[in-house]
Design a protein around this motif. Structure first.
Motif, PDB file in Angstrom:
ATOM      1  N   THR A   1       1.031  -1.173   0.007  1.00  0.00           N
ATOM      2  CA  THR A   1       0.007   0.075   0.169  1.00  0.00           C
ATOM      3  C   THR A   1       1.080   1.187  -0.050  1.00  0.00           C
ATOM      4  N   CYS A   2       1.825   1.114   0.909  1.00  0.00           N
ATOM      5  CA  CYS A   2       2.868   2.486   0.949  1.00  0.00           C
ATOM      6  C   CYS A   2       3.643   2.498  -0.562  1.00  0.00           C
ATOM      7  N   ILE A   3       3.934   1.617  -1.079  1.00  0.00           N
ATOM      8  CA  ILE A   3       4.794   1.831  -2.370  1.00  0.00           C
ATOM      9  C   ILE A   3       3.943   2.360  -3.463  1.00  0.00           C
ATOM     10  N   MET A   4       2.588   2.118  -3.497  1.00  0.00           N
ATOM     11  CA  MET A   4       1.656   2.538  -4.404  1.00  0.00           C
ATOM     12  C   MET A   4       1.411   4.128  -3.992  1.00  0.00           C
ATOM     13  N   GLY A   5       1.454   4.387  -2.916  1.00  0.00           N
ATOM     14  CA  GLY A   5       0.977   5.690  -2.409  1.00  0.00           C
ATOM     15  C   GLY A   5       2.368   6.643  -2.671  1.00  0.00           C
TER      16      GLY A   5
ATOM     17  N   HIS B   1      -5.397  12.047  -5.743  1.00  0.00           N
ATOM     18  CA  HIS B   1      -6.260  11.189  -4.873  1.00  0.00           C
ATOM     19  C   HIS B   1      -6.208  10.074  -4.746  1.00  0.00           C
ATOM     20  N   ARG B   2      -5.423   9.428  -5.626  1.00  0.00           N
ATOM     21  CA  ARG B   2      -4.913   7.999  -5.526  1.00  0.00           C
ATOM     22  C   ARG B   2      -4.125   7.953  -4.300  1.00  0.00           C
ATOM     23  N   ALA B   3      -3.159   8.707  -4.197  1.00  0.00           N
ATOM     24  CA  ALA B   3      -2.185   8.554  -2.944  1.00  0.00           C
ATOM     25  C   ALA B   3      -2.910   8.814  -1.820  1.00  0.00           C
ATOM     26  N   LYS B   4      -4.138   9.719  -1.578  1.00  0.00           N
ATOM     27  CA  LYS B   4      -4.763   9.981  -0.452  1.00  0.00           C
ATOM     28  C   LYS B   4      -5.649   8.526  -0.309  1.00  0.00           C
ATOM     29  N   ASN B   5      -6.105   8.027  -1.170  1.00  0.00           N
ATOM     30  CA  ASN B   5      -7.023   6.854  -0.852  1.00  0.00           C
ATOM     31  C   ASN B   5      -6.056   5.646  -0.401  1.00  0.00           C
ATOM     32  N   GLN B   6      -4.800   5.474  -0.888  1.00  0.00           N
ATOM     33  CA  GLN B   6      -3.944   4.553  -0.406  1.00  0.00           C
ATOM     34  C   GLN B   6      -3.380   5.293   1.164  1.00  0.00           C
ATOM     35  N   MET B   7      -3.524   6.211   1.513  1.00  0.00           N
ATOM     36  CA  MET B   7      -2.980   6.956   2.551  1.00  0.00           C
ATOM     37  C   MET B   7      -4.061   6.313   3.943  1.00  0.00           C
ATOM     38  N   TYR B   8      -5.238   6.309   3.554  1.00  0.00           N
ATOM     39  CA  TYR B   8      -6.462   6.097   4.496  1.00  0.00           C
ATOM     40  C   TYR B   8      -6.303   4.550   4.587  1.00  0.00           C
ATOM     41  N   LEU B   9      -6.067   3.564   3.580  1.00  0.00           N
ATOM     42  CA  LEU B   9      -5.845   2.296   3.534  1.00  0.00           C
ATOM     43  C   LEU B   9      -4.687   1.718   4.506  1.00  0.00           C
ATOM     44  N   LEU B  10      -3.625   2.604   4.119  1.00  0.00           N
ATOM     45  CA  LEU B  10      -2.514   2.425   4.989  1.00  0.00           C
ATOM     46  C   LEU B  10      -2.509   2.464   6.606  1.00  0.00           C
TER      47      LEU B  10
END
Length: 343
Positions: free
Chosen positions: A298-302, A326-335
Motif C-alpha cells: 500500500t505504501c509503495i503505491m502511495g 487522490h489515488r495517493a490519498k486513497n492509499q493513505m487511508y488504507l495504510l
C-alpha cells in the motif's frame, strides 16, 4: 491492426492455418493487445506484446521457459496458461517490429473486485500454491521483468527526487500527503530489515483479483494468469498485493475518504488461504512477514502515485489533473487502517 498483415507470418511460424475471421479482440487488459482465436478444433489466446511497458521481453521469455521446464504443475489444481513455443521453439515471435505469442485459452470468469470473503480465500490459496509449486527452483534463475518493481527504498528515493524537482505548490492537501508519506520512512527501514532475513522465492508479483480465472460458478480457480511479472521476490509481496487490492472497503479510485478502511473479513480470508498453503512450507520468518506485506504494498503505491503527481502525471493514465493525488490519498487511508490492524 485490422488487416492482420502479420497473420501469414504468424501462421508460418506456428504451423497454423488461422483465418482473419477466426480472430477477435478479447478482454479488457490495458497492457497487451489480446485476441481470441477460435477455430473448429481449438481456442487460443494471441497477444501482441507491449514492450514499452515490459522493456525486456527476453527476460520474460527466459522466466517462462524456466517455469515450463521446472515448475511442479502437477501440484497445481489449476492451469498456468504459459506461451506455446513456435516451430523454432521460441516463446515470442517477432513480426513487423512487434512481439507476438500464443497461449492456451482457459474458460471461466475474471472479475475486478469481489464481495464474498470466500473468493478472497480461494485467491490467496491459488497464489500461495503458485509460490509453493516453484519453491524448489533457485530464485536466482529468474530475471527482473521490471527492475526495482517492488523496491520500497527505490520508490521512497524516487518520491524524494520528485519532491525536489516538482513545480507543484506544496500547500493544503498536497502538503498533508507529502508529510504523511515522508513519515513512512520506518516502513522503508523494515523493508531493508526483512531483505536481510528472508529467502528469495519465485513470486507472481502482481496478485490482483483479475489475474485469476474463476470457474463459472466461482467454486474454484481455473487459472492464474498474467505471468509476465513473475520473478524473484519475497512471499509477502504476493500476500501484500492481495491485501491492498482485495481487502479494502473501497476501490483504488474512491474519494469517499471516510469509507476507506480495511475489510477485516476479506483480510482474514486472505490470511487463512495463504497460511493453509504456507504453514510448513514457508519459513517462520516468512509467515511473520505477511502482515508487513499489506503495509508495504500500500505504501509503495502511495509513493508512486504521489511521485507521479509531483512530476506532472507522466506515468499513470489520468482522467483529471488531481487523480494521482487522490489515488495517493486513497492509499493513505488504507495504510492508516492497516497500521491500526497489525500494530
Amino acid at each position: 491492426m485490422s488487416s492482420f498483415s502479420w497473420l501469414p507470418t504468424l501462421n508460418k511460424e506456428y504451423g497454423l492455418e488461422i483465418s482473419p475471421s477466426a480472430i477477435r479482440s478479447f478482454g479488457d487488459g490495458h497492457i497487451h493487445q489480446t485476441f481470441l482465436i477460435e477455430t473448429k478444433s481449438a481456442k487460443l489466446i494471441l497477444q501482441r506484446f507491449n514492450n514499452l511497458v515490459f522493456r525486456f521481453p527476453e527476460r520474460i521469455s527466459q522466466n517462462h521457459a524456466i517455469l515450463i521446464d521446472q515448475i511442479k504443475s502437477e501440484e497445481l489444481p489449476y492451469i498456468l496458461p504459459l506461451p506455446i513455443p513456435n516451430l523454432a521453439g521460441e516463446l515470442f515471435t517477432f513480426i513487423d517490429e512487434a512481439y507476438f505469442r500464443i497461449s492456451p485459452f482457459v474458460s471461466g470468469k475474471c472479475v475486478n473486485e469481489i464481495e464474498n470473503p470466500h473468493l478472497a480465500y480461494l485467491a490467496a490459496k491459488a497464489f500461495a500454491l503458485f509460490i509453493k509449486a516453484g519453491i524448489h527452483i533457485p530464485a536466482s534463475e529468474f530475471q527482473e521483468a521490471i527492475p526495482g518493481f517492488h523496491d520500497l527504498e527505490l520508490r521512497y528515493n524516487q518520491l524524494l527526487e520528485a519532491l525536489k524537482n516538482t513545480k507543484r505548490i506544496l500547500s493544503g492537501e498536497l502538503k498533508e500527503l507529502v508529510e504523511f508519506y515522508l513519515g513512512q520512512k520506518d516502513l522503508v527501514d523494515q523493508y531493508l530489515s526483512w531483505k536481510e532475513k528472508l529467502p528469495l522465492r519465485l513470486t507472481h508479483s502482481d496478485t490482483k483479483i483479475n489475474n485469476l480465472i474463476f470457474a463459472d460458478d466461482f467454486s474454484k480457480v481455473n487459472a492464474v494468469i498474467d505471468l509476465d511479472t513473475l520473478m524473484a521476490g519475497y512471499v509477502y509481496y504476493d500476500f501484500g498485493d492481495l491485501v491492498r487490492t482485495v481487502a479494502c472497503t473501497e476501490g483504488e479510485g474512491s474519494k469517499d475518504w471516510e469509507k476507506i478502511n480495511v475489510d477485516n473479513a476479506k483480510y482474514n480470508a486472505l490470511l487463512e488461504g495463504f497460511l493453509e498453503v504456507g504453514n510448513g512450507v514457508f519459513t517462520e520468518e516468512e509467515i511473520n512477514s505477511l502482515s508487513f506485506g499489506g503495509l508495504m504494498m500500500t505504501c509503495i503505491m502511495g509513493f508512486r502515485f504521489l511521485a507521479d503527481y509531483l512530476k506532472g502525471n507522466i506515468y499513470y493514465t489520468i482522467h483529471y489533473e488531481e487523480q494521482n493525488l487522490h489515488r495517493a490519498k486513497n492509499q493513505m487511508y488504507l495504510l492508516k487502517g492497516l497500521r491500526e490492524l497489525v500494530k
